[in-house]
Design a protein around this motif. Structure first.
Motif, PDB file in Angstrom:
ATOM      1  N   UNK A 163       0.837  -1.208   0.000  1.00 56.93           N
ATOM      2  CA  UNK A 163       0.000   0.000   0.000  1.00 56.93           C
ATOM      3  C   UNK A 163       0.868   1.252   0.000  1.00 56.93           C
ATOM      4  N   UNK A 164       0.538   2.176  -0.887  1.00 58.22           N
ATOM      5  CA  UNK A 164       1.265   3.432  -0.957  1.00 58.22           C
ATOM      6  C   UNK A 164       0.421   4.620  -0.534  1.00 58.22           C
ATOM      7  N   UNK A 165      -0.801   4.717  -1.080  1.00 62.06           N
ATOM      8  CA  UNK A 165      -1.549   5.963  -0.901  1.00 62.06           C
ATOM      9  C   UNK A 165      -3.036   5.746  -1.110  1.00 62.06           C
ATOM     10  N   UNK A 166      -3.841   6.399  -0.289  1.00 69.86           N
ATOM     11  CA  UNK A 166      -5.279   6.505  -0.525  1.00 69.86           C
ATOM     12  C   UNK A 166      -5.526   7.858  -1.190  1.00 69.86           C
ATOM     13  N   UNK A 167      -5.824   7.823  -2.468  1.00 64.92           N
ATOM     14  CA  UNK A 167      -5.999   9.046  -3.252  1.00 64.92           C
ATOM     15  C   UNK A 167      -7.478   9.424  -3.257  1.00 64.92           C
ATOM     16  N   UNK A 168      -7.805  10.454  -2.494  1.00 64.34           N
ATOM     17  CA  UNK A 168      -9.206  10.855  -2.347  1.00 64.34           C
ATOM     18  C   UNK A 168      -9.703  11.640  -3.557  1.00 64.34           C
ATOM     19  N   UNK A 206     -14.735   2.300 -10.660  1.00 61.44           N
ATOM     20  CA  UNK A 206     -15.435   1.476  -9.670  1.00 61.44           C
ATOM     21  C   UNK A 206     -15.448   2.144  -8.302  1.00 61.44           C
ATOM     22  N   UNK A 207     -14.346   2.824  -7.948  1.00 64.48           N
ATOM     23  CA  UNK A 207     -14.287   3.513  -6.654  1.00 64.48           C
ATOM     24  C   UNK A 207     -15.306   4.645  -6.596  1.00 64.48           C
ATOM     25  N   UNK A 208     -15.449   5.374  -7.700  1.00 64.54           N
ATOM     26  CA  UNK A 208     -16.422   6.470  -7.750  1.00 64.54           C
ATOM     27  C   UNK A 208     -17.842   5.927  -7.686  1.00 64.54           C
ATOM     28  N   UNK A 209     -18.147   4.928  -8.509  1.00 65.61           N
ATOM     29  CA  UNK A 209     -19.506   4.380  -8.546  1.00 65.61           C
ATOM     30  C   UNK A 209     -19.861   3.700  -7.234  1.00 65.61           C
ATOM     31  N   UNK A 262     -17.695  14.154   1.303  1.00 66.78           N
ATOM     32  CA  UNK A 262     -17.814  13.252   2.452  1.00 66.78           C
ATOM     33  C   UNK A 262     -19.103  12.434   2.338  1.00 66.78           C
ATOM     34  N   UNK A 263     -19.206  11.459   3.229  1.00 66.67           N
ATOM     35  CA  UNK A 263     -20.421  10.626   3.376  1.00 66.67           C
ATOM     36  C   UNK A 263     -20.843   9.901   2.094  1.00 66.67           C
ATOM     37  N   UNK A 264     -20.011   9.023   1.528  1.00 66.51           N
ATOM     38  CA  UNK A 264     -18.626   8.733   1.934  1.00 66.51           C
ATOM     39  C   UNK A 264     -17.625   9.516   1.100  1.00 66.51           C
ATOM     40  N   UNK A 265     -16.340   9.350   1.479  1.00 63.43           N
ATOM     41  CA  UNK A 265     -15.255   9.935   0.687  1.00 63.43           C
ATOM     42  C   UNK A 265     -14.847   8.914  -0.376  1.00 63.43           C
ATOM     43  N   UNK A 266     -15.035   9.213  -1.656  1.00 58.24           N
ATOM     44  CA  UNK A 266     -14.560   8.276  -2.694  1.00 58.24           C
ATOM     45  C   UNK A 266     -13.026   8.224  -2.668  1.00 58.24           C
ATOM     46  N   UNK A 267     -12.483   7.038  -2.724  1.00 58.59           N
ATOM     47  CA  UNK A 267     -11.029   6.853  -2.627  1.00 58.59           C
ATOM     48  C   UNK A 267     -10.594   5.789  -3.631  1.00 58.59           C
ATOM     49  N   UNK A 268      -9.537   6.067  -4.355  1.00 64.03           N
ATOM     50  CA  UNK A 268      -8.872   5.015  -5.130  1.00 64.03           C
ATOM     51  C   UNK A 268      -7.579   4.673  -4.391  1.00 64.03           C
ATOM     52  N   UNK A 269      -7.309   3.402  -4.231  1.00 72.15           N
ATOM     53  CA  UNK A 269      -6.170   2.954  -3.435  1.00 72.15           C
ATOM     54  C   UNK A 269      -5.020   2.577  -4.369  1.00 72.15           C
ATOM     55  N   UNK A 270      -3.875   3.185  -4.128  1.00 75.60           N
ATOM     56  CA  UNK A 270      -2.709   3.002  -4.992  1.00 75.60           C
ATOM     57  C   UNK A 270      -1.701   2.081  -4.306  1.00 75.60           C
TER      58      UNK A 270
END
Length: 300
Positions: A163-168, A206-209, A262-270
């Motif tokens: 895991x490197x980064x949670x890119x919000x 997919x993270x956004x949807x 927020x509610x929720x925060x969309x995040x792509x995980x790098x």
């Protein structure tokens, strides 16, 4: 075929001038060295040594073979040094695949940091589509890949994910939008807005949807740009709102406002991905450490 080890024994005998002296220097018995010289002469098909008093001297064939033995010895020593440098991570080559928005903010500073400590290691960088990076990594075409990947699928399949980064994702709105005055926007507040798509189908979209689904709606995409800069341009023109990851905001359009969600925060995980079967490589580990150092600094 000539035996390389016996050739090195010949070199010791020629250098010391006698079988007895060579045996003493090498920790062998004189009879053992003599037997090996006899076998080597049979392999060569010609006499290599001739007696002279208490010692021996090489024949023409012996001098010829001794010269080759010296060259082989030097090459073996060079090979051992090269292997030691490779094992220690001082030399070698690393092939890295990355996606566009990770290049400038993550990969570039990490490679610069790595090269200062490992100037002898060549790092080959190639921009690659996300769906291509992992297959290439599995097949051995790359040593490391920077990828966006679902957090619930980071085990198995022969790949190890670091895991490197949670890119919000943040909301990109046209100036004057009804929500522009807010510092943070509930994702559900965008449910009835026209949307500008910024992602290709895949883990980022997919993270956004997934986040929108958790907020109880499905975005109404009226424009598909699949490019962050273009998405900002469409939003600036008032065609819709968009979600863009923070790493994708390198060139912010002057006619948009950016707000947290927020509610929720969309995040792509790098992640940095490597093969589980890869042998231990100090250089590869050092590059992973550099990537972690850069992402830790950016999060700080």
């Amino acid at each position: 075929m000539l035996d390389v080890r016996r050739m090195q024994l010949l070199r010791a005998v020629v250098t010391s001038g006698s079988v007895t002296a060579a045996a003493r220097d090498l920790g062998y018995t004189p009879s053992a060295v003599s037997q090996q010289m006899t076998v080597l002469e049979k392999e060569a098909g010609i006499a290599l040594l001739e007696r002279t008093g208490r010692g021996v001297r090489p024949t023409d064939a012996g001098r010829l073979l001794n010269a080759y033995a010296a060259a082989i010895g030097e090459q073996v020593a060079q090979a051992e040094t090269a292997l030691a440098d490779l094992r220690a991570g001082r030399t070698g080559r690393l092939s890295v695949r990355y996606f566009a928005t990770a290049g400038a903010s993550l990969v570039a500073p990490a490679v610069a940091l790595f090269r200062r400590a490992h100037p002898g290691v060549r790092v080959e960088l190639r921009l690659s589509e996300p769906e291509e990076s992992l297959p290439e990594l599995k097949q051995g075409g790359a040593d490391l890949a920077i990828v966006v990947h679902p957090p619930d699928r980071v085990t198995g399949d022969g790949i190890r994910f670091a895991h490197l980064l949670d890119d919000r994702y943040v909301a990109v709105l046209p100036r004057g939008h009804r929500l522009a005055a807010k510092r943070t926007i509930d994702l559900a507040d965008l449910a009835d807005e026209p949307w500008v798509g910024s992602e290709w189908p895949g883990p980022c979209l997919d993270a956004v949807l997934g986040a929108c689904d958790s907020a109880g709606f499905r975005p109404d995409f009226v424009v598909q740009s699949e490019d962050y800069a273009t998405a900002q341009g469409f939003a600036a023109a008032g065609l819709g709102v968009s979600l863009v990851p923070e790493l994708g905001l390198g060139n912010r359009h002057p006619a948009v406002v950016v707000r947290r969600v927020r509610n929720p925060v969309p995040v792509r995980v790098i992640y940095a991905a490597v093969r589980e079967s890869s042998p231990a490589q100090p250089a590869l580990q050092a590059l992973l450490d550099a990537l972690r150092q850069v992402t830790t600094a950016s999060n700080g």
